[in-house]
Design a protein around this motif. Structure first.
Motif, PDB file in Angstrom:
ATOM      1  N   GLY A  61       0.805  -1.218   0.000  1.00 37.07           N
ATOM      2  CA  GLY A  61       0.000   0.000   0.000  1.00 37.07           C
ATOM      3  C   GLY A  61       0.835   1.262   0.000  1.00 37.07           C
ATOM      4  O   GLY A  61       1.905   1.333   0.608  1.00 37.07           O
ATOM      5  N   ILE A  62       0.327   2.282  -0.685  1.00 32.59           N
ATOM      6  CA  ILE A  62       0.935   3.615  -0.728  1.00 32.59           C
ATOM      7  C   ILE A  62      -0.181   4.635  -0.549  1.00 32.59           C
ATOM      8  O   ILE A  62      -1.249   4.509  -1.168  1.00 32.59           O
ATOM      9  N   ARG A  63       0.058   5.633   0.269  1.00 30.35           N
ATOM     10  CA  ARG A  63      -0.885   6.735   0.476  1.00 30.35           C
ATOM     11  C   ARG A  63      -0.353   7.961  -0.234  1.00 30.35           C
ATOM     12  O   ARG A  63       0.797   8.346  -0.046  1.00 30.35           O
ATOM     13  N   LEU A  64      -1.190   8.566  -1.071  1.00 32.43           N
ATOM     14  CA  LEU A  64      -0.770   9.729  -1.850  1.00 32.43           C
ATOM     15  C   LEU A  64      -1.649  10.917  -1.484  1.00 32.43           C
ATOM     16  O   LEU A  64      -2.853  10.919  -1.744  1.00 32.43           O
ATOM     17  N   ALA A  65      -1.047  11.925  -0.859  1.00 36.35           N
ATOM     18  CA  ALA A  65      -1.762  13.135  -0.464  1.00 36.35           C
ATOM     19  C   ALA A  65      -1.262  14.306  -1.305  1.00 36.35           C
ATOM     20  O   ALA A  65      -0.342  14.177  -2.100  1.00 36.35           O
ATOM     21  N   GLY A  66      -1.901  15.475  -1.111  1.00 35.97           N
ATOM     22  CA  GLY A  66      -1.479  16.684  -1.810  1.00 35.97           C
ATOM     23  C   GLY A  66      -2.487  17.141  -2.848  1.00 35.97           C
ATOM     24  O   GLY A  66      -3.129  16.319  -3.519  1.00 35.97           O
ATOM     25  N   ASP A  67      -2.608  18.463  -3.001  1.00 32.28           N
ATOM     26  CA  ASP A  67      -3.617  19.030  -3.889  1.00 32.28           C
ATOM     27  C   ASP A  67      -3.390  18.680  -5.353  1.00 32.28           C
ATOM     28  O   ASP A  67      -4.338  18.684  -6.143  1.00 32.28           O
ATOM     29  N   GLU A  68      -2.144  18.416  -5.739  1.00 31.95           N
ATOM     30  CA  GLU A  68      -1.836  18.133  -7.147  1.00 31.95           C
ATOM     31  C   GLU A  68      -1.590  16.644  -7.401  1.00 31.95           C
ATOM     32  O   GLU A  68      -1.031  16.277  -8.434  1.00 31.95           O
ATOM     33  N   ARG A  69      -2.026  15.800  -6.489  1.00 32.42           N
ATOM     34  CA  ARG A  69      -1.689  14.378  -6.568  1.00 32.42           C
ATOM     35  C   ARG A  69      -2.150  13.737  -7.874  1.00 32.42           C
ATOM     36  O   ARG A  69      -1.404  12.969  -8.488  1.00 32.42           O
ATOM     37  N   LEU A  70      -3.369  14.037  -8.341  1.00 33.91           N
ATOM     38  CA  LEU A  70      -3.880  13.375  -9.547  1.00 33.91           C
ATOM     39  C   LEU A  70      -3.257  13.946 -10.808  1.00 33.91           C
ATOM     40  O   LEU A  70      -2.909  13.195 -11.728  1.00 33.91           O
ATOM     41  N   SER A  71      -3.126  15.264 -10.901  1.00 32.49           N
ATOM     42  CA  SER A  71      -2.509  15.854 -12.103  1.00 32.49           C
ATOM     43  C   SER A  71      -1.048  15.437 -12.205  1.00 32.49           C
ATOM     44  O   SER A  71      -0.538  15.185 -13.312  1.00 32.49           O
ATOM     45  N   LYS A 138       2.770  19.378  -5.637  1.00 34.83           N
ATOM     46  CA  LYS A 138       2.127  19.230  -4.332  1.00 34.83           C
ATOM     47  C   LYS A 138       1.526  17.825  -4.249  1.00 34.83           C
ATOM     48  O   LYS A 138       0.329  17.606  -4.406  1.00 34.83           O
ATOM     49  N   ALA A 139       2.446  16.863  -4.059  1.00 34.33           N
ATOM     50  CA  ALA A 139       2.070  15.449  -3.989  1.00 34.33           C
ATOM     51  C   ALA A 139       2.989  14.774  -2.984  1.00 34.33           C
ATOM     52  O   ALA A 139       4.207  15.006  -3.006  1.00 34.33           O
ATOM     53  N   GLU A 140       2.431  13.953  -2.131  1.00 39.47           N
ATOM     54  CA  GLU A 140       3.193  13.350  -1.037  1.00 39.47           C
ATOM     55  C   GLU A 140       2.927  11.844  -0.982  1.00 39.47           C
ATOM     56  O   GLU A 140       2.004  11.391  -0.288  1.00 39.47           O
ATOM     57  N   PRO A 141       3.718  11.041  -1.717  1.00 44.14           N
ATOM     58  CA  PRO A 141       3.562   9.576  -1.618  1.00 44.14           C
ATOM     59  C   PRO A 141       4.319   9.023  -0.417  1.00 44.14           C
ATOM     60  O   PRO A 141       5.501   9.326  -0.219  1.00 44.14           O
ATOM     61  N   THR A 142       3.656   8.231   0.396  1.00 49.89           N
ATOM     62  CA  THR A 142       4.283   7.602   1.555  1.00 49.89           C
ATOM     63  C   THR A 142       3.834   6.150   1.657  1.00 49.89           C
ATOM     64  O   THR A 142       2.740   5.784   1.223  1.00 49.89           O
ATOM     65  N   ALA A 143       4.691   5.323   2.244  1.00 52.65           N
ATOM     66  CA  ALA A 143       4.327   3.931   2.490  1.00 52.65           C
ATOM     67  C   ALA A 143       3.166   3.866   3.465  1.00 52.65           C
ATOM     68  O   ALA A 143       3.074   4.661   4.394  1.00 52.65           O
ATOM     69  N   SER A 144       2.268   2.912   3.251  1.00 49.39           N
ATOM     70  CA  SER A 144       1.125   2.777   4.141  1.00 49.39           C
ATOM     71  C   SER A 144       0.686   1.323   4.209  1.00 49.39           C
ATOM     72  O   SER A 144       0.406   0.706   3.180  1.00 49.39           O
ATOM     73  N   ASP A 145       0.650   0.788   5.426  1.00 50.66           N
ATOM     74  CA  ASP A 145       0.039  -0.534   5.625  1.00 50.66           C
ATOM     75  C   ASP A 145      -1.255  -0.391   6.398  1.00 50.66           C
ATOM     76  O   ASP A 145      -1.736  -1.326   7.038  1.00 50.66           O
ATOM     77  N   GLU A 146      -1.854   0.794   6.303  1.00 49.73           N
ATOM     78  CA  GLU A 146      -3.074   1.092   7.061  1.00 49.73           C
ATOM     79  C   GLU A 146      -4.254   0.243   6.620  1.00 49.73           C
ATOM     80  O   GLU A 146      -5.064  -0.183   7.443  1.00 49.73           O
ATOM     81  N   LEU A 147      -4.362   0.001   5.294  1.00 51.46           N
ATOM     82  CA  LEU A 147      -5.515  -0.722   4.764  1.00 51.46           C
ATOM     83  C   LEU A 147      -5.099  -2.086   4.229  1.00 51.46           C
ATOM     84  O   LEU A 147      -4.047  -2.227   3.605  1.00 51.46           O
ATOM     85  N   ALA A 148      -5.932  -3.087   4.465  1.00 58.81           N
ATOM     86  CA  ALA A 148      -5.712  -4.440   3.967  1.00 58.81           C
ATOM     87  C   ALA A 148      -6.802  -4.784   2.962  1.00 58.81           C
ATOM     88  O   ALA A 148      -7.961  -4.404   3.118  1.00 58.81           O
ATOM     89  N   VAL A 149      -6.422  -5.516   1.905  1.00 57.35           N
ATOM     90  CA  VAL A 149      -7.349  -5.848   0.825  1.00 57.35           C
ATOM     91  C   VAL A 149      -7.999  -7.201   1.071  1.00 57.35           C
ATOM     92  O   VAL A 149      -7.321  -8.215   1.264  1.00 57.35           O
ATOM     93  N   LEU A 150      -9.333  -7.215   1.073  1.00 58.53           N
ATOM     94  CA  LEU A 150     -10.134  -8.440   1.025  1.00 58.53           C
ATOM     95  C   LEU A 150     -10.962  -8.370  -0.245  1.00 58.53           C
ATOM     96  O   LEU A 150     -11.521  -7.318  -0.561  1.00 58.53           O
ATOM     97  N   THR A 151     -11.050  -9.459  -0.987  1.00 59.73           N
ATOM     98  CA  THR A 151     -11.771  -9.461  -2.256  1.00 59.73           C
ATOM     99  C   THR A 151     -12.974 -10.391  -2.187  1.00 59.73           C
ATOM    100  O   THR A 151     -12.855 -11.540  -1.748  1.00 59.73           O
ATOM    101  N   LEU A 152     -14.128  -9.889  -2.633  1.00 60.78           N
ATOM    102  CA  LEU A 152     -15.359 -10.661  -2.708  1.00 60.78           C
ATOM    103  C   LEU A 152     -15.646 -11.006  -4.160  1.00 60.78           C
ATOM    104  O   LEU A 152     -15.563 -10.142  -5.048  1.00 60.78           O
ATOM    105  N   LEU A 153     -16.019 -12.268  -4.410  1.00 55.33           N
ATOM    106  CA  LEU A 153     -16.279 -12.745  -5.758  1.00 55.33           C
ATOM    107  C   LEU A 153     -17.562 -13.568  -5.762  1.00 55.33           C
ATOM    108  O   LEU A 153     -17.744 -14.429  -4.896  1.00 55.33           O
TER     109      LEU A 153
END
Length: 377
Positions: A61-71, A138-153
């Motif tokens: 996981g990676i967390r990306l903050a900042g006002d220009e993160r998507l552009s 204005k983009a701040e990528p940081t490592a993040s293990d805050e969220l875990a992925v579970l997949t429903l099928l």
């Protein structure tokens, strides 16, 4: 060695303590999460006829903050992101200068933050690339293990107690916040009825208990991989090599096309190869589904050559898995010129290309058509 906090969860999943859980093989990219819970074919059937939940909490996981993160992300990757609505997701690639695939990831933009998840062994390299490319944005990528992925099928995802429990969006790649943190996003693969839950890691066991109490059958990565192979969706590092380009892997297209490479966007690294193949050429290889001889002694391994009866190497084996209906199957990158009925060998197995998995070869190419008109053809 890759940073363990980025490349994968730092310890095995707590769900491996569940009855019947069997860890993925040591050395496997999926080691640390369950390969199955005792009956892999029943788990696959649950994922196609009912509903199953798969632990994919080893995703990096990676967390990306900042006002220009998507552009900013739009400018350095292959997907069109500047107009991505809030609470939406996309698949995206990082290419090298020659257009070879270096990274594949899924991103979700939710309430001012972009959450990225990728293969467990590629998180460190992706984070390193993103951090080096920030410059003045204005983009701040940081490592993040805050969220875990579970997949429903499975089709029951949208019915009964699960439908009451989860606000699963109707639109592919749309995301909805979950009570207590995290979100659920609709995915267009590996089947028609698929959703990822990204839940706070410290709530993962509680969420698993809620999902199974609501009717979801526990299923391991074996079930997920079997359906992914059937859907012909590649996985970075397994079904790709250092020469792989997006056209070979079926990753061409924007969000609406369930792709990872938008063809009408500004310049980014590797775009020249994408444009040249799309307009003038054809990919040197195709990703295909191989049916393997189940009576053979053993199975091919990732990276094994695909060989003709004459001994000529024409491809590379990717993911190999036993499917509950199709039997032993594999994904493979094979030369575009190889006919579907060519007798092949993959490792110790005779192999045959599934003809329905062959990409269309007669797609309209605007650049080639223009050249032909200039030459009077």
């Amino acid at each position: 060695m890759a940073d363990p906090h980025v490349s994968r969860a730092s310890s095995p999943s707590p769900l491996l303590a569940l009855p019947g859980a069997v860890d993925s093989a040591a050395g496997s990219v999926d080691h640390g999460v369950a390969w199955h819970y005792g009956d892999p074919f029943t788990e696959q059937r649950a994922a196609t006829t009912g509903v199953a939940v798969v632990d994919r909490s080893h995703r990096a996981g990676i967390r990306l903050a900042g006002d220009e993160r998507l552009s900013w992300l739009h400018s350095i990757t292959s997907q069109h992101l500047t107009a991505l609505p809030d609470r939406s997701s996309a698949e995206d690639l990082v290419l090298d200068i020659a257009g070879h695939v270096e990274q594949h990831f899924v991103l979700t933009d939710l309430d001012g933050v972009t959450w990225i998840d990728t293969e467990p062994t590629h998180g460190a390299a992706l984070l390193d690339y993103l951090q080096k490319m920030v410059f003045w944005a204005k983009a701040e990528p940081t490592a993040s293990d805050e969220l875990a992925v579970l997949t429903l099928l499975g089709p029951d995802l949208e019915h009964g107690a699960l439908a009451d429990l989860l606000p699963v969006p109707d639109r592919p790649y749309a995301a909805t916040p979950l009570p207590g943190g995290g979100f659920v996003r609709r995915m267009p693969w590996p089947g028609e009825h698929a959703a990822d839950l990204l839940v706070p890691r410290d709530q993962m066991v509680q969420w698993w208990q809620r999902l199974t109490a609501a009717g979801a059958a526990p299923a391991g990565m074996w079930a997920f991989e079997a359906l992914r192979v059937e859907a012909k969706r590649p996985r970075l590092g397994l079904d790709t090599d250092e020469r792989a380009i997006p056209h070979e892997l079926g990753w061409i297209g924007g969000v609406d096309e369930a792709g990872a490479v938008h063809l009408d966007k500004g310049c980014y690294r590797g775009q020249e190869t994408v444009a040249r193949v799309h307009n003038l050429g054809k990919p040197p290889r195709n990703l295909v589904l191989l049916h393997l001889d189940g009576s053979a002694d053993g199975r091919p391994e990732v990276g094994d050559p695909v060989v003709t009866a004459e001994g000529r190497t024409v491809g590379r084996v990717g993911t190999v898995v036993d499917h509950h209906e199709l039997g032993p199957v594999a994904l493979a990158l094979v030369k575009r010129t190889i006919p579907a009925d060519t007798p092949l060998t993959a490792g110790p197995c005779a192999a045959a290309i599934d003809p329905d998995s062959m990409p269309a070869q007669d797609l309209f190419q605007p650049g080639r058509a223009a050249v032909d008109r200039l030459r009077g053809r």
